[in-house]
Scaffold this motif. Structure first.
Motif, mmCIF file in Angstrom:
data_model
loop_
_atom_site.group_PDB
_atom_site.id
_atom_site.type_symbol
_atom_site.label_atom_id
_atom_site.label_comp_id
_atom_site.label_asym_id
_atom_site.label_seq_id
_atom_site.Cartn_x
_atom_site.Cartn_y
_atom_site.Cartn_z
ATOM 1 N N ASP A 181 0.830 -1.206 0.000
ATOM 2 C CA ASP A 181 0.000 0.000 0.000
ATOM 3 C C ASP A 181 0.864 1.255 0.000
ATOM 4 O OD1 ASP A 181 -2.316 -1.469 -0.016
ATOM 5 O OD2 ASP A 181 -2.616 -1.373 2.157
ATOM 6 N N ASN A 182 1.953 1.213 0.752
ATOM 7 C CA ASN A 182 2.814 2.394 0.876
ATOM 8 C C ASN A 182 3.537 2.748 -0.419
ATOM 9 O OD1 ASN A 182 2.164 2.863 3.553
ATOM 10 N ND2 ASN A 182 3.881 1.692 4.355
ATOM 11 N N VAL A 183 3.963 1.718 -1.171
ATOM 12 C CA VAL A 183 4.769 1.981 -2.361
ATOM 13 C C VAL A 183 3.998 1.798 -3.663
ATOM 14 C CG1 VAL A 183 6.885 1.339 -1.149
ATOM 15 C CG2 VAL A 183 5.661 -0.393 -2.455
ATOM 16 N N GLY A 184 2.727 1.380 -3.572
ATOM 17 C CA GLY A 184 1.907 1.267 -4.771
ATOM 18 C C GLY A 184 2.253 0.090 -5.665
ATOM 19 N N GLU A 185 2.699 -1.012 -5.060
ATOM 20 C CA GLU A 185 2.992 -2.233 -5.806
ATOM 21 C C GLU A 185 2.111 -3.359 -5.278
ATOM 22 O OE1 GLU A 185 5.033 -2.773 -8.311
ATOM 23 O OE2 GLU A 185 6.830 -1.525 -8.162
ATOM 24 N N SER A 186 1.967 -4.415 -6.070
ATOM 25 C CA SER A 186 1.288 -5.600 -5.568
ATOM 26 C C SER A 186 2.247 -6.371 -4.674
ATOM 27 C CB SER A 186 0.842 -6.497 -6.724
ATOM 28 O OG SER A 186 1.958 -7.097 -7.359
ATOM 29 N N ARG A 187 1.691 -7.160 -3.762
ATOM 30 C CA ARG A 187 2.551 -7.921 -2.863
ATOM 31 C C ARG A 187 3.428 -8.903 -3.642
ATOM 32 N NH1 ARG A 187 -1.026 -11.870 0.820
ATOM 33 N NH2 ARG A 187 -2.092 -9.937 1.344
ATOM 34 N N LYS A 188 2.880 -9.492 -4.715
ATOM 35 C CA LYS A 188 3.665 -10.450 -5.486
ATOM 36 C C LYS A 188 4.828 -9.772 -6.199
ATOM 37 C CE LYS A 188 0.160 -14.013 -6.236
ATOM 38 N NZ LYS A 188 -0.583 -14.826 -7.227
ATOM 39 N N GLN A 189 4.583 -8.566 -6.689
ATOM 40 C CA GLN A 189 5.661 -7.859 -7.380
ATOM 41 C C GLN A 189 6.762 -7.469 -6.399
ATOM 42 O OE1 GLN A 189 6.063 -7.928 -10.362
ATOM 43 N NE2 GLN A 189 7.214 -6.190 -11.150
ATOM 44 N N ILE A 190 6.388 -7.053 -5.204
ATOM 45 C CA ILE A 190 7.386 -6.739 -4.181
ATOM 46 C C ILE A 190 8.209 -7.980 -3.864
ATOM 47 C CG2 ILE A 190 7.683 -6.185 -1.729
ATOM 48 C CD1 ILE A 190 5.428 -4.185 -2.017
ATOM 49 N N GLN A 191 7.530 -9.116 -3.725
ATOM 50 C CA GLN A 191 8.226 -10.362 -3.420
ATOM 51 C C GLN A 191 9.202 -10.727 -4.541
ATOM 52 O OE1 GLN A 191 7.670 -11.671 -0.537
ATOM 53 N NE2 GLN A 191 8.795 -13.595 -0.620
ATOM 54 N N ARG A 192 8.810 -10.465 -5.772
ATOM 55 C CA ARG A 192 9.671 -10.773 -6.912
ATOM 56 C C ARG A 192 10.891 -9.865 -6.927
ATOM 57 N NH1 ARG A 192 7.582 -13.304 -11.306
ATOM 58 N NH2 ARG A 192 8.033 -11.651 -12.779
ATOM 59 N N PHE A 193 10.697 -8.591 -6.608
ATOM 60 C CA PHE A 193 11.851 -7.692 -6.523
ATOM 61 C C PHE A 193 12.801 -8.145 -5.421
ATOM 62 C CE2 PHE A 193 9.441 -4.401 -8.947
ATOM 63 C CZ PHE A 193 10.451 -4.043 -9.823
ATOM 64 N N ILE A 194 12.260 -8.560 -4.282
ATOM 65 C CA ILE A 194 13.102 -9.014 -3.174
ATOM 66 C C ILE A 194 13.899 -10.249 -3.569
ATOM 67 C CG2 ILE A 194 13.060 -9.990 -0.835
ATOM 68 C CD1 ILE A 194 10.744 -8.127 -0.190
ATOM 69 N N ARG A 195 13.335 -11.101 -4.435
ATOM 70 C CA ARG A 195 14.074 -12.277 -4.881
ATOM 71 C C ARG A 195 15.391 -11.892 -5.550
ATOM 72 N NH1 ARG A 195 13.716 -16.787 -2.577
ATOM 73 N NH2 ARG A 195 15.415 -17.154 -4.034
ATOM 74 N N LEU A 196 15.455 -10.737 -6.178
ATOM 75 C CA LEU A 196 16.672 -10.320 -6.872
ATOM 76 C C LEU A 196 17.841 -10.134 -5.910
ATOM 77 C CD1 LEU A 196 15.273 -7.678 -9.418
ATOM 78 C CD2 LEU A 196 15.621 -10.140 -9.753
ATOM 79 N N THR A 197 17.548 -9.933 -4.627
ATOM 80 C CA THR A 197 18.628 -9.744 -3.652
ATOM 81 C C THR A 197 19.354 -11.050 -3.376
ATOM 82 O OG1 THR A 197 17.244 -10.133 -1.680
ATOM 83 C CG2 THR A 197 17.295 -7.896 -2.565
#
Length: 325
Positions: A181-197
């Motif tokens: 909600d804070n960054v305007g992304e879906s939870r799945k997309q956030i999770q996918r970005f975190i996978r890149l770490t």
């Protein structure tokens, strides 16, 4: 005489009786101060790269012409230095201009407050690398959890995580609705970005487009590769550099499956990348109406193809004979 307990009657203090409202407001107002740049340390674990690119050149020109319009935000450290919260790029620009001091707002913040402010002040920038976004989301989520935000377990399949095998790192499967909600992304997309770490640095450079050889991996394949072990990822990097070719999404998904089963080998990775992908083969296309005038009207597409191949073979033989003379 026994000491009597001190009663709090809610009365104003002695000092407040003899200070004006303006003085009290002044005491609570954050002030812009000028401090030496060499006393400002970068935020620990700062995920955003500060580089001399086109945007930085524009920022330097702007500061040179108009000075620094907005002060940076720092927090005091016990050793007398300050930690940058917001203003890393401005600090770099000021240093490039030979400035020794910069305007800042000093604010007392704990580690989690500082992390959240640092991420929020940078995450809305236009030019952010995918891996930077992943690290930022990860840091902010951890800070929120430390602050006691309500975090709920959610099923693995809701995040699209197929395997529980430990890879280079494992993303905690927690609710990230608040962050979404804070960054305007879906939870799945956030999770996918975190996978890149969980990609090793050379692969992060490729997905970011920072690779010195200009090798680029698309976002979706990179997410799949994040499930490989560190050793498997290094084998992949070697194969990519050797063949100057990156794996397709389907190939990355196969690597992930074999890795989960413990069957992914360096030889298989090498053999896969040494094969030419269909989308890397040269193609020749044209519309039939461009060549229909050269064929009898009753010729089917199959007959046209056979005739073109026959004519090309004849031409190749003729050309070969001419070269032998």
């Amino acid at each position: 005489m026994a000491n009597l307990p001190k009663l709090d009657l809610g009365l104003p203090s002695y000092d407040s009786l003899f200070s004006t409202e303006e003085e009290r407001q002044e005491a609570n107002t954050e002030k812009v101060m000028t401090i030496p740049i060499n006393k400002i340390k970068d935020f620990e674990g700062h995920p955003f790269h500060v580089t001399m690119d086109e945007d930085m050149a524009k920022l330097i020109d702007s500061i040179k012409e108009n000075d620094m319009l907005m002060p940076a935000l720092v927090r005091p450290k016990p050793d007398g230095t300050y930690e940058m919260i917001s203003g890393h790029r401005r600090k770099f620009a000021m240093s490039q201009l030979g400035k020794n001091e910069m305007n800042v707002i000093i604010r007392d913040l704990d580690d989690d407050q500082a992390t959240i402010l640092m991420v929020d002040s940078n995450i809305q920038r236009e030019n952010i690398y995918p891996s930077e976004r992943g690290y930022a989301y990860k840091m902010r989520l951890e800070a929120m959890k430390h602050q006691g935000k309500r975090i709920e377990e959610i099923p693995d399949d809701e995040l699209g995580v197929e395997y529980k095998k430990t890879t280079c790192g494992q993303v905690g499967h927690k609710s990230i609705d608040i962050l979404a909600d804070n960054v305007g992304e879906s939870r799945k997309q956030i999770q996918r970005f975190i996978r890149l770490t969980y990609l090793i640095e050379p692969l992060q450079e490729m997905v970011d487009g920072r690779n010195e050889n200009e090798i680029k991996i698309a976002f979706n394949p990179a997410v799949e590769l994040s499930y490989l072990t560190e050793s498997e990822q290094f084998d992949l990097v070697n194969a990519i550099i050797e063949n100057q070719r990156t794996p397709s999404l389907a190939q990355c998904q196969e690597f992930k499956r074999l890795s989960h089963d413990g069957e992914l080998t360096a030889d298989f990775i090498e053999d896969t990348l040494s094969e030419e992908k269909p989308n890397q083969r040269e193609k020749l296309s044209f519309q039939m109406k461009e060549i229909d005038k050269y064929f009898p009207k009753d010729y089917t597409p199959g007959k046209k193809k056979d005739l073109m191949i026959h004519l090309l073979e004849s031409w190749a033989k003729k050309r070969s004979r001419e070269q032998e003379r």
